[in-house]
Design a protein around this motif. Sequence first.
Motif, PDB file in Angstrom:
ATOM      1  N   ASN A  42      18.099   3.042  53.158  1.00 47.91           N
ATOM      2  CA  ASN A  42      17.830   3.744  54.414  1.00 47.91           C
ATOM      3  C   ASN A  42      19.051   3.802  55.335  1.00 47.91           C
ATOM      4  O   ASN A  42      19.017   4.496  56.354  1.00 47.91           O
ATOM      5  CB  ASN A  42      16.677   3.085  55.159  1.00 47.91           C
ATOM      6  N   ASN A  43      20.097   3.064  55.004  1.00 49.10           N
ATOM      7  CA  ASN A  43      21.250   3.009  55.894  1.00 49.10           C
ATOM      8  C   ASN A  43      22.561   3.335  55.174  1.00 49.10           C
ATOM      9  O   ASN A  43      23.626   2.814  55.529  1.00 49.10           O
ATOM     10  CB  ASN A  43      21.344   1.625  56.539  1.00 49.10           C
ATOM     11  N   GLY A  44      22.462   4.135  54.150  1.00 53.77           N
ATOM     12  CA  GLY A  44      23.673   4.655  53.512  1.00 53.77           C
ATOM     13  C   GLY A  44      24.439   3.655  52.683  1.00 53.77           C
ATOM     14  O   GLY A  44      25.677   3.753  52.571  1.00 53.77           O
ATOM     15  N   GLY A  45      23.760   2.708  52.093  1.00 50.36           N
ATOM     16  CA  GLY A  45      24.444   1.766  51.219  1.00 50.36           C
ATOM     17  C   GLY A  45      24.992   2.447  49.981  1.00 50.36           C
ATOM     18  O   GLY A  45      24.420   3.420  49.483  1.00 50.36           O
ATOM     19  N   SER A  46      26.091   1.910  49.446  1.00 54.23           N
ATOM     20  CA  SER A  46      26.711   2.521  48.271  1.00 54.23           C
ATOM     21  C   SER A  46      25.829   2.323  47.046  1.00 54.23           C
ATOM     22  O   SER A  46      25.066   1.353  46.939  1.00 54.23           O
ATOM     23  CB  SER A  46      28.088   1.918  48.013  1.00 54.23           C
ATOM     24  N   ALA A  47      25.959   3.240  46.118  1.00 57.64           N
ATOM     25  CA  ALA A  47      25.169   3.167  44.892  1.00 57.64           C
ATOM     26  C   ALA A  47      25.519   1.914  44.092  1.00 57.64           C
ATOM     27  O   ALA A  47      24.639   1.292  43.458  1.00 57.64           O
ATOM     28  CB  ALA A  47      25.409   4.420  44.050  1.00 57.64           C
ATOM     29  N   THR A  48      26.812   1.516  44.130  1.00 58.91           N
ATOM     30  CA  THR A  48      27.230   0.320  43.392  1.00 58.91           C
ATOM     31  C   THR A  48      26.574  -0.933  43.965  1.00 58.91           C
ATOM     32  O   THR A  48      26.081  -1.795  43.218  1.00 58.91           O
ATOM     33  CB  THR A  48      28.762   0.170  43.458  1.00 58.91           C
ATOM     34  N   THR A  49      26.548  -1.021  45.289  1.00 56.68           N
ATOM     35  CA  THR A  49      25.935  -2.194  45.927  1.00 56.68           C
ATOM     36  C   THR A  49      24.436  -2.241  45.666  1.00 56.68           C
ATOM     37  O   THR A  49      23.881  -3.300  45.352  1.00 56.68           O
ATOM     38  CB  THR A  49      26.194  -2.169  47.434  1.00 56.68           C
ATOM     39  N   ILE A  50      23.798  -1.087  45.794  1.00 53.97           N
ATOM     40  CA  ILE A  50      22.352  -1.031  45.539  1.00 53.97           C
ATOM     41  C   ILE A  50      22.054  -1.413  44.088  1.00 53.97           C
ATOM     42  O   ILE A  50      21.081  -2.136  43.807  1.00 53.97           O
ATOM     43  CB  ILE A  50      21.806   0.368  45.871  1.00 53.97           C
ATOM     44  N   ALA A  51      22.898  -0.944  43.179  1.00 54.87           N
ATOM     45  CA  ALA A  51      22.696  -1.275  41.760  1.00 54.87           C
ATOM     46  C   ALA A  51      22.823  -2.779  41.518  1.00 54.87           C
ATOM     47  O   ALA A  51      22.080  -3.363  40.710  1.00 54.87           O
ATOM     48  CB  ALA A  51      23.690  -0.503  40.908  1.00 54.87           C
ATOM     49  N   ALA A  52      23.777  -3.420  42.221  1.00 58.44           N
ATOM     50  CA  ALA A  52      23.942  -4.872  42.071  1.00 58.44           C
ATOM     51  C   ALA A  52      22.709  -5.625  42.572  1.00 58.44           C
ATOM     52  O   ALA A  52      22.234  -6.578  41.936  1.00 58.44           O
ATOM     53  CB  ALA A  52      25.187  -5.323  42.825  1.00 58.44           C
ATOM     54  N   TYR A  53      22.188  -5.186  43.725  1.00 56.05           N
ATOM     55  CA  TYR A  53      20.968  -5.809  44.254  1.00 56.05           C
ATOM     56  C   TYR A  53      19.778  -5.560  43.335  1.00 56.05           C
ATOM     57  O   TYR A  53      18.920  -6.429  43.153  1.00 56.05           O
ATOM     58  CB  TYR A  53      20.670  -5.275  45.657  1.00 56.05           C
ATOM     59  N   GLN A  54      19.715  -4.371  42.747  1.00 55.81           N
ATOM     60  CA  GLN A  54      18.608  -4.050  41.849  1.00 55.81           C
ATOM     61  C   GLN A  54      18.648  -4.926  40.603  1.00 55.81           C
ATOM     62  O   GLN A  54      17.606  -5.372  40.103  1.00 55.81           O
ATOM     63  CB  GLN A  54      18.664  -2.579  41.461  1.00 55.81           C
ATOM     64  N   ALA A  55      19.858  -5.200  40.102  1.00 58.72           N
ATOM     65  CA  ALA A  55      19.992  -6.081  38.939  1.00 58.72           C
ATOM     66  C   ALA A  55      19.507  -7.498  39.273  1.00 58.72           C
ATOM     67  O   ALA A  55      18.823  -8.145  38.464  1.00 58.72           O
ATOM     68  CB  ALA A  55      21.441  -6.110  38.473  1.00 58.72           C
ATOM     69  N   SER A  56      19.859  -7.981  40.473  1.00 58.49           N
ATOM     70  CA  SER A  56      19.399  -9.304  40.900  1.00 58.49           C
ATOM     71  C   SER A  56      17.878  -9.328  41.060  1.00 58.49           C
ATOM     72  O   SER A  56      17.221 -10.316  40.712  1.00 58.49           O
ATOM     73  CB  SER A  56      20.064  -9.689  42.215  1.00 58.49           C
ATOM     74  N   LEU A  57      17.313  -8.210  41.580  1.00 59.51           N
ATOM     75  CA  LEU A  57      15.865  -8.132  41.749  1.00 59.51           C
ATOM     76  C   LEU A  57      15.153  -8.172  40.403  1.00 59.51           C
ATOM     77  O   LEU A  57      14.139  -8.873  40.246  1.00 59.51           O
ATOM     78  CB  LEU A  57      15.499  -6.858  42.502  1.00 59.51           C
ATOM     79  N   ASN A  58      15.666  -7.452  39.445  1.00 57.04           N
ATOM     80  CA  ASN A  58      15.051  -7.453  38.108  1.00 57.04           C
ATOM     81  C   ASN A  58      15.081  -8.849  37.488  1.00 57.04           C
ATOM     82  O   ASN A  58      14.106  -9.279  36.863  1.00 57.04           O
ATOM     83  CB  ASN A  58      15.770  -6.458  37.208  1.00 57.04           C
ATOM     84  N   GLN A  85      13.914  -7.095  47.655  1.00 50.80           N
ATOM     85  CA  GLN A  85      13.285  -5.785  47.864  1.00 50.80           C
ATOM     86  C   GLN A  85      13.581  -5.247  49.260  1.00 50.80           C
ATOM     87  O   GLN A  85      13.890  -4.059  49.427  1.00 50.80           O
ATOM     88  CB  GLN A  85      11.781  -5.900  47.640  1.00 50.80           C
ATOM     89  N   ASN A  86      13.509  -6.113  50.252  1.00 49.35           N
ATOM     90  CA  ASN A  86      13.808  -5.692  51.614  1.00 49.35           C
ATOM     91  C   ASN A  86      15.267  -5.281  51.767  1.00 49.35           C
ATOM     92  O   ASN A  86      15.592  -4.321  52.491  1.00 49.35           O
ATOM     93  CB  ASN A  86      13.480  -6.812  52.597  1.00 49.35           C
ATOM     94  N   ALA A  87      16.168  -5.987  51.103  1.00 48.09           N
ATOM     95  CA  ALA A  87      17.585  -5.655  51.183  1.00 48.09           C
ATOM     96  C   ALA A  87      17.868  -4.292  50.561  1.00 48.09           C
ATOM     97  O   ALA A  87      18.648  -3.487  51.101  1.00 48.09           O
ATOM     98  CB  ALA A  87      18.406  -6.741  50.484  1.00 48.09           C
ATOM     99  N   ILE A  88      17.233  -4.018  49.418  1.00 50.17           N
ATOM    100  CA  ILE A  88      17.438  -2.718  48.763  1.00 50.17           C
ATOM    101  C   ILE A  88      16.901  -1.596  49.646  1.00 50.17           C
ATOM    102  O   ILE A  88      17.534  -0.536  49.798  1.00 50.17           O
ATOM    103  CB  ILE A  88      16.749  -2.730  47.385  1.00 50.17           C
ATOM    104  N   THR A  89      15.740  -1.791  50.234  1.00 54.62           N
ATOM    105  CA  THR A  89      15.169  -0.787  51.131  1.00 54.62           C
ATOM    106  C   THR A  89      16.104  -0.529  52.314  1.00 54.62           C
ATOM    107  O   THR A  89      16.317   0.629  52.733  1.00 54.62           O
ATOM    108  CB  THR A  89      13.801  -1.252  51.643  1.00 54.62           C
ATOM    109  N   TYR A  90      16.663  -1.573  52.882  1.00 55.22           N
ATOM    110  CA  TYR A  90      17.582  -1.424  54.009  1.00 55.22           C
ATOM    111  C   TYR A  90      18.824  -0.626  53.599  1.00 55.22           C
ATOM    112  O   TYR A  90      19.275   0.269  54.336  1.00 55.22           O
ATOM    113  CB  TYR A  90      17.979  -2.799  54.530  1.00 55.22           C
ATOM    114  N   LEU A  91      19.399  -0.969  52.431  1.00 50.63           N
ATOM    115  CA  LEU A  91      20.600  -0.257  51.974  1.00 50.63           C
ATOM    116  C   LEU A  91      20.304   1.213  51.715  1.00 50.63           C
ATOM    117  O   LEU A  91      21.113   2.102  52.043  1.00 50.63           O
ATOM    118  CB  LEU A  91      21.140  -0.929  50.702  1.00 50.63           C
TER     119      LEU A  91
END
Length: 485
Positions: free
Chosen positions: A430-446, A422-428
């Motif tokens: 807030n700091n311009g992370g790519s949608a693909t990277t955020i989606a990968a982290y979100q899948a791991s979070l789920n 959750q903290n990693a997704i929030t950081y991405l």
Amino acid sequence: MKKLSLSVLSVSIFAMMPVIAGAAGTYYNGNTYQNSQRYGSNGGGYYNSYGAGRGYGQTQSMMSRNTTTRVTKKTSTQQKSVSNKKGFQLAGNLTHEFANWDIEMDKAGSKLRYDGLAWNVLSADAVYYFDTSTPIQINVGARYGMQSGETSMIDDDISKGGYGSQAYTEGVVTGYAMSVGTSKDGTQMGFNAGFGLTDFFTVGRVKMTPSIGYRYFKHKLVTKDNSGLTMDVFNGNSEHPYINCIELNGETQCDPFVLFAASDGSTYVTGRTEDALGSLSDILIPSGAAIVNLGDTYYYKQVGTSHEYETEWYGPYLALDMEYAINNNNNVTAGIELGLPMYDSKGNQPYRVDWAHPTSVEDKAGFGKAYHLGLNAAWTTAITDSVSFSLGMTYDYYNAKKADATTYINQSYYTDMVTSLQNAITYLENNGGSATTIAAYQASLNEAKEVVDFYNGQGWKIESKEEIKSVYSSMGIRMGVSVKF
């Protein structure tokens, strides 16, 4: 080999029964021979003076004396069948034992073995013989042992088929592992208490004492300096284009799990391919592969405590002890004990961060799911009227069949993982992370949340019924001194 050892010991002991007798429990020799003429009161007959002075004459008088002699002998023989053991007796023993302990898991596909254990055991046993018309005795005993030297522990997650499998569309990933560690500084302790009927049965010159009692036995084993190998194996099915497992002259060989991930997020599970001559070539790397994942394939070394088990066996028993007097100073004894103990073994594996501590696993078997067989034999010789020396052997076999297994899960390990994602997704975000990277982290979070929800629903433990078979066996050489008061 275990069955052979047990059979040989049983045949040896029962072959001795015509010339042996009397112990009081597996670890206790309480029926040290005591000759009535040497240590006790002399048995006597009586003089039948019927007819004396009434004119029967010398012949009748001699007949009366002969009759008296016969009656006296018969009475003396009957007295020998009554136990002459009275008072308090205390014994101290030193035993050197050799033991093995095996734990085998059914569905988990794992085996744990401590082979060639050695123990030095000090024990004290006491018995009190009541002076009553029906001879009875109460005996108690205690023991404490320390592991002698070092031995190996083998944690085998290979020979039973691996420690876990995960099915995918293309095939099945199975984990295999084996490690060897050093076991030392173990301890054991126990106590027993029983009630018996002293010399209740007599067969020829063999005296037998039946008894009933309660026994408790605990052993603690610690493993350090554990080293091992683990490997994930992928066995592809018909939908998988590569070969992972081959058979050659009855031998099966499998490649490790290899996963390639492309930069576009697609993945490929691969293996070796077969060339035109039927030989297997090297593993091919798909085009566009950016990441290689070998799964749980690595060597490991654990310098601290890797395994720690504390195991208890406790419950009632029935015993039969036998005694045969060779002469006034020497006798031989033997005993057999059958118990129905309950079983409780707690294990801690500190390097398993996903498991709880200090209790990581626990195995339990209730009444009727375990048994104990104890045998003993000894020769005893009198040093003085009150002190005797004994030399003998012991055998114990504990078996818990179909014990229930519980694995305790480390809750913070999984909840901390959710928090980190959750903290990693929030950081991405807030700091311009790519949608693909955020989606990968979100899948791991789920996925991590699903795991937390699952374990939370199980009370943070996994239970498996009738999963464990545990066998502990030992053979000992024992010497001791007993004193009568």
